[in-house]
Write a protein that holds these residues in place. Structure first.
Motif, mmCIF file in Angstrom:
data_model
loop_
_atom_site.group_PDB
_atom_site.id
_atom_site.type_symbol
_atom_site.label_atom_id
_atom_site.label_comp_id
_atom_site.label_asym_id
_atom_site.label_seq_id
_atom_site.Cartn_x
_atom_site.Cartn_y
_atom_site.Cartn_z
ATOM 1 N N ALA A 25 0.839 -1.203 0.000
ATOM 2 C CA ALA A 25 0.000 0.000 0.000
ATOM 3 C C ALA A 25 0.869 1.247 0.000
ATOM 4 O O ALA A 25 0.564 2.239 -0.677
ATOM 5 N N GLY A 26 1.970 1.212 0.763
ATOM 6 C CA GLY A 26 2.905 2.335 0.777
ATOM 7 C C GLY A 26 3.504 2.587 -0.595
ATOM 8 O O GLY A 26 3.658 3.742 -1.028
ATOM 9 N N VAL A 27 3.826 1.503 -1.302
ATOM 10 C CA VAL A 27 4.374 1.635 -2.664
ATOM 11 C C VAL A 27 3.337 2.292 -3.578
ATOM 12 O O VAL A 27 3.657 3.184 -4.370
ATOM 13 N N PHE A 28 2.078 1.860 -3.454
ATOM 14 C CA PHE A 28 1.011 2.462 -4.264
ATOM 15 C C PHE A 28 0.881 3.954 -3.976
ATOM 16 O O PHE A 28 0.708 4.767 -4.888
ATOM 17 N N GLN A 29 0.972 4.315 -2.699
ATOM 18 C CA GLN A 29 0.861 5.741 -2.351
ATOM 19 C C GLN A 29 2.011 6.553 -2.935
ATOM 20 O O GLN A 29 1.809 7.676 -3.392
ATOM 21 N N ILE A 30 3.199 5.985 -2.896
ATOM 22 C CA ILE A 30 4.349 6.672 -3.486
ATOM 23 C C ILE A 30 4.102 6.885 -4.987
ATOM 24 O O ILE A 30 4.394 7.961 -5.533
ATOM 25 N N LEU A 31 3.548 5.867 -5.647
ATOM 26 C CA LEU A 31 3.235 5.991 -7.075
ATOM 27 C C LEU A 31 2.138 7.029 -7.304
ATOM 28 O O LEU A 31 2.192 7.788 -8.276
ATOM 29 N N PHE A 32 1.142 7.065 -6.407
ATOM 30 C CA PHE A 32 0.099 8.098 -6.517
ATOM 31 C C PHE A 32 0.738 9.484 -6.515
ATOM 32 O O PHE A 32 0.365 10.355 -7.305
ATOM 33 N N GLY A 33 1.671 9.683 -5.600
ATOM 34 C CA GLY A 33 2.343 10.977 -5.504
ATOM 35 C C GLY A 33 3.222 11.250 -6.706
ATOM 36 O O GLY A 33 3.250 12.370 -7.235
ATOM 37 N N PHE B 87 2.938 10.171 -9.738
ATOM 38 C CA PHE B 87 2.141 10.479 -10.936
ATOM 39 C C PHE B 87 1.166 11.638 -10.703
ATOM 40 O O PHE B 87 0.265 11.873 -11.511
ATOM 41 N N LYS B 88 1.342 12.317 -9.583
ATOM 42 C CA LYS B 88 0.591 13.538 -9.261
ATOM 43 C C LYS B 88 -0.923 13.313 -9.278
ATOM 44 O O LYS B 88 -1.693 14.055 -9.906
ATOM 45 N N LEU B 89 -1.370 12.279 -8.578
ATOM 46 C CA LEU B 89 -2.789 11.944 -8.510
ATOM 47 C C LEU B 89 -3.471 12.509 -7.269
ATOM 48 O O LEU B 89 -4.667 12.285 -7.067
ATOM 49 N N GLY B 90 -2.711 13.212 -6.439
ATOM 50 C CA GLY B 90 -3.255 13.691 -5.169
ATOM 51 C C GLY B 90 -4.527 14.503 -5.315
ATOM 52 O O GLY B 90 -5.474 14.332 -4.544
ATOM 53 N N LYS B 91 -4.553 15.380 -6.309
ATOM 54 C CA LYS B 91 -5.709 16.285 -6.462
ATOM 55 C C LYS B 91 -6.985 15.547 -6.809
ATOM 56 O O LYS B 91 -8.092 16.048 -6.567
ATOM 57 N N TYR B 92 -6.866 14.325 -7.358
ATOM 58 C CA TYR B 92 -8.070 13.597 -7.763
ATOM 59 C C TYR B 92 -8.742 12.879 -6.594
ATOM 60 O O TYR B 92 -9.936 12.596 -6.640
ATOM 61 N N PHE B 93 -7.989 12.572 -5.548
ATOM 62 C CA PHE B 93 -8.554 11.824 -4.427
ATOM 63 C C PHE B 93 -9.503 12.669 -3.587
ATOM 64 O O PHE B 93 -10.309 12.128 -2.842
ATOM 65 N N ILE B 94 -9.374 13.984 -3.690
ATOM 66 C CA ILE B 94 -10.263 14.833 -2.899
ATOM 67 C C ILE B 94 -11.467 15.298 -3.710
ATOM 68 O O ILE B 94 -12.289 16.062 -3.224
ATOM 69 N N LEU B 95 -11.594 14.793 -4.953
ATOM 70 C CA LEU B 95 -12.753 15.122 -5.785
ATOM 71 C C LEU B 95 -13.856 14.076 -5.573
ATOM 72 O O LEU B 95 -14.342 13.458 -6.516
ATOM 73 N N GLU C 229 2.794 14.867 0.026
ATOM 74 C CA GLU C 229 2.191 14.233 1.201
ATOM 75 C C GLU C 229 1.980 12.747 0.965
ATOM 76 O O GLU C 229 2.225 11.925 1.854
ATOM 77 N N LEU C 230 1.546 12.390 -0.229
ATOM 78 C CA LEU C 230 1.339 10.978 -0.546
ATOM 79 C C LEU C 230 2.656 10.209 -0.548
ATOM 80 O O LEU C 230 2.716 9.061 -0.107
ATOM 81 N N VAL C 231 3.701 10.846 -1.030
ATOM 82 C CA VAL C 231 5.019 10.194 -1.006
ATOM 83 C C VAL C 231 5.446 9.934 0.441
ATOM 84 O O VAL C 231 5.907 8.840 0.780
ATOM 85 N N GLY C 232 5.283 10.948 1.293
ATOM 86 C CA GLY C 232 5.668 10.795 2.702
ATOM 87 C C GLY C 232 4.862 9.720 3.405
ATOM 88 O O GLY C 232 5.414 8.860 4.113
ATOM 89 N N GLN C 233 3.530 9.739 3.214
ATOM 90 C CA GLN C 233 2.688 8.713 3.834
ATOM 91 C C GLN C 233 3.032 7.336 3.274
ATOM 92 O O GLN C 233 3.019 6.332 4.007
ATOM 93 N N GLY C 234 3.326 7.282 1.987
ATOM 94 C CA GLY C 234 3.680 6.002 1.369
ATOM 95 C C GLY C 234 4.960 5.425 1.942
ATOM 96 O O GLY C 234 5.041 4.218 2.222
ATOM 97 N N ILE C 235 5.963 6.254 2.127
ATOM 98 C CA ILE C 235 7.222 5.777 2.726
ATOM 99 C C ILE C 235 6.957 5.277 4.145
ATOM 100 O O ILE C 235 7.475 4.237 4.558
ATOM 101 N N GLY C 236 6.118 6.014 4.890
ATOM 102 C CA GLY C 236 5.788 5.604 6.253
ATOM 103 C C GLY C 236 5.114 4.239 6.284
ATOM 104 O O GLY C 236 5.480 3.369 7.087
#
Length: 539
Positions: free
Chosen positions: A102-110, A112-120, A268-275
């Motif tokens: 899941a952390g790897v997926f979050q890093i990939l989300f960050g 590929f700059k997908l952060g803005k879509y998760f809050i839509l 933020e997604l990269v940081g949470q993903g690493i965590g």
């Protein structure tokens, strides 16, 4: 992300106080989430330490405090129980591998700059989702609090007068009645834990307790990939990544609103993903941004990522030098804390105004909540978002259809005088189709229906003067219109094709279907061409 600029004498004092205060708030929750997960209090504690540390160092929200939270814990309980049932030998290790994945997926989300879509995500879906989590948490705490599951619960007096239940209900009462003005000094959860622990020591009651936390660092575990669970592992990892992402970014938005700052969603997604990647390697629960702890940190003076780092180090120090004292904390008080959380996160504000809200929003919220409880969280979110998007697309398409007009000369009063005059002269030879604004894929069918109403004996001028975007589906619809006209021996002309629309057309080589002398810079040029074509035909 932490940088040298964050270390200065003005902010360090506030960061220390913020970290201390958020640590006091976080400890009971970390213990409670760890115990509820079925993995143990240590898993919750080290989630707070690891995700809090790495998310602060590499994240994009300065005051963010990360750790275990309600939705992630509920999801992890389901994952662990399912995996262990299917693979008793490797199930738990596979569950922790899911956390790292899941952390790897979050890093990939960050990345590929997908952060803005998760809050839509629309409010009814978020409301139903969080309320569903609240119901799940309440249901999960019935057995620790009352000694039996919901199905076996006996509502007799004896159920409520045993020592464990009385301790839990007393703590739950404290959590609800503790004055909010005192919470910033001593949180209600600390009062409840301290009171229950003192009662246990004084009364020597035989009630379940948390047990001591080993005063040592957690051991490292290599990821384990179970081929029999491969599909579920990927699905579960995406669920954990999505939940952590939503929690973290919603908390980040809360921070922005409180301090008039702007976070970096992708960082933020990269940081949470690493965590989460590291947490899984050390047998900890998945974590995400924790709104209550983050706001506490902010209110107490935390201003930089250093506060989150100190928060993690303070919890680590407590575990290493005082972990043995958790042996005296009753499980009932942690159940009460989570029961309070579950009740609190149900969206009562939405529910009490349900009679004032549109029927669709009400149905969407309640159905998402029910699906979260009956099926699973990822199904609830996916179906809720899917239904909401379908309705939104339909509504947008209805609005966009207003941007498509089919004119004859009698209906074209809005045209400039010279164009209207020319149009009147050639009315019996052409129909004008105007397309304005952005046109999405939901309009394609309406576009073709509009043209089907045109006079079969006339040519067609498609004017794109005010068109700013034409999606691929609508572009294909325009192509089909052009080809059908050409098959019938009629001409199609285009006017005022801007660069963005031209780019859309070029993707399917639409302009190759039309002679270059039928594509005009302006509408008046096209009308003049049609005027002279008609005169030459008469001659």
């Amino acid at each position: 992300m932490l940088s040298l600029s964050h270390f200065n004498r003005q902010s360090i004092k506030g960061d220390i106080f913020g970290a201390l205060t958020s640590t006091i708030v976080a400890l009971p929750f970390a213990l409670a989430f760890g115990v509820t997960s079925g993995i143990g209090a240590t898993a919750g504690i080290y989630c707070a330490i690891i995700t809090g540390l790495f998310a602060s160092i590499f994240g994009g929200t300065n005051q963010q405090i990360s750790g275990p939270n309600t939705g992630l814990t509920v999801a992890m309980v389901a994952i662990v129980s399912s995996f262990v049932a299917q693979s008793p030998e490797h199930g738990l290790a596979a569950a922790f591998t899911v956390v790292s994945l899941a952390g790897v997926f979050q890093i990939l989300f960050g990345f590929f700059k997908l952060g803005k879509y998760f809050i839509l995500v629309s409010y009814p879906v978020i409301s139903g989702f969080t309320s569903g989590i609240g119901v799940l948490i309440i249901l999960s705490q019935i057995e620790p609090l009352f000694g039996s599951s919901l199905l076996d619960l006996n509502l007799s007096v004896n159920t409520f007068i045993n020592t464990n239940t009385l301790v839990g209900l007393a703590c739950l009462l404290v959590l609800f009645v503790w004055p909010r003005k005192f919470s910033h000094i001593v949180p209600a959860s600390i009062i409840a834990v301290a009171g229950a622990t003192i009662f246990y020591l004084v009364s020597a009651s035989d009630i379940p307790v948390v047990g001591a936390i080993a005063s040592e660092l957690p051991s490292f575990h290599l990821p384990l990939w179970d081929s029999g669970l491969a599909g579920e592992m990927v699905k579960s990892a995406l669920l954990i990544a999505t939940l952590s992402t939503l929690d973290s970014l919603m908390t980040s938005l809360t921070v922005d609103s409180l301090n008039n700052d702007l976070h970096d969603s992708d960082q933020e997604l990269v940081g949470q993903g690493i965590g989460n990647l590291v947490a899984g390697l050390f047998g900890a629960l998945p974590g995400g941004g924790a709104t209550m702890r983050t706001v506490t940190n902010l209110r107490a003076g935390g201003t930089t990522p250093l506060s989150g780092i100190l928060h993690s180090l303070f919890i680590l120090a407590i575990v290493l030098w005082a972990g043995e004292y958790t042996a005296y904390i009753p499980v009932a008080v942690l159940a009460a804390i989570l029961m309070h959380v579950g009740i609190s996160i149900i969206d009562w504000n939405f529910l009490k105004r349900i009679h004032k809200i549109s029927l669709f929003s009400v149905v969407l919220m309640i159905s998402t909540m029910v699906m979260a409880v009956v099926f699973d969280l990822v199904t609830a979110v996916l179906i809720g978002v899917f239904i909401d998007n379908l309705v939104t697309i339909r509504r947008l398409s209805e609005l966009q259809l207003d941007n498509i007009k089919l004119y004859t000369a009698k209906e074209a009063e809005h045209l400039p005088f010279i164009e209207r005059q020319i149009f009147t002269e050639i009315e019996d030879g052409v129909t004008l189709l105007t397309i304005s604004g952005p046109i999405g894929f939901g309009v394609a069918r309406g576009l073709k229906q509009c043209v089907s109403n045109a006079d079969e004996n006339k040519d067609l001028l498609i004017d794109l003067t005010n068109a700013r975007f034409v999606g691929i589906t609508s572009t294909i619809a325009i192509e089909e219109i052009i080809l059908s006209y050409q098959d019938e021996g009629r001409e199609v002309l285009l006017s005022s094709v801007c660069e963005r629309v031209r780019s859309d057309f070029n993707k399917i080589k639409l302009l190759d279907k039309i002679s270059a002398d039928h594509v005009f810079t302006t509408r008046v040029d096209a009308l003049v061409y049609l005027k002279y074509k008609r005169k030459n035909a008469v001659k």
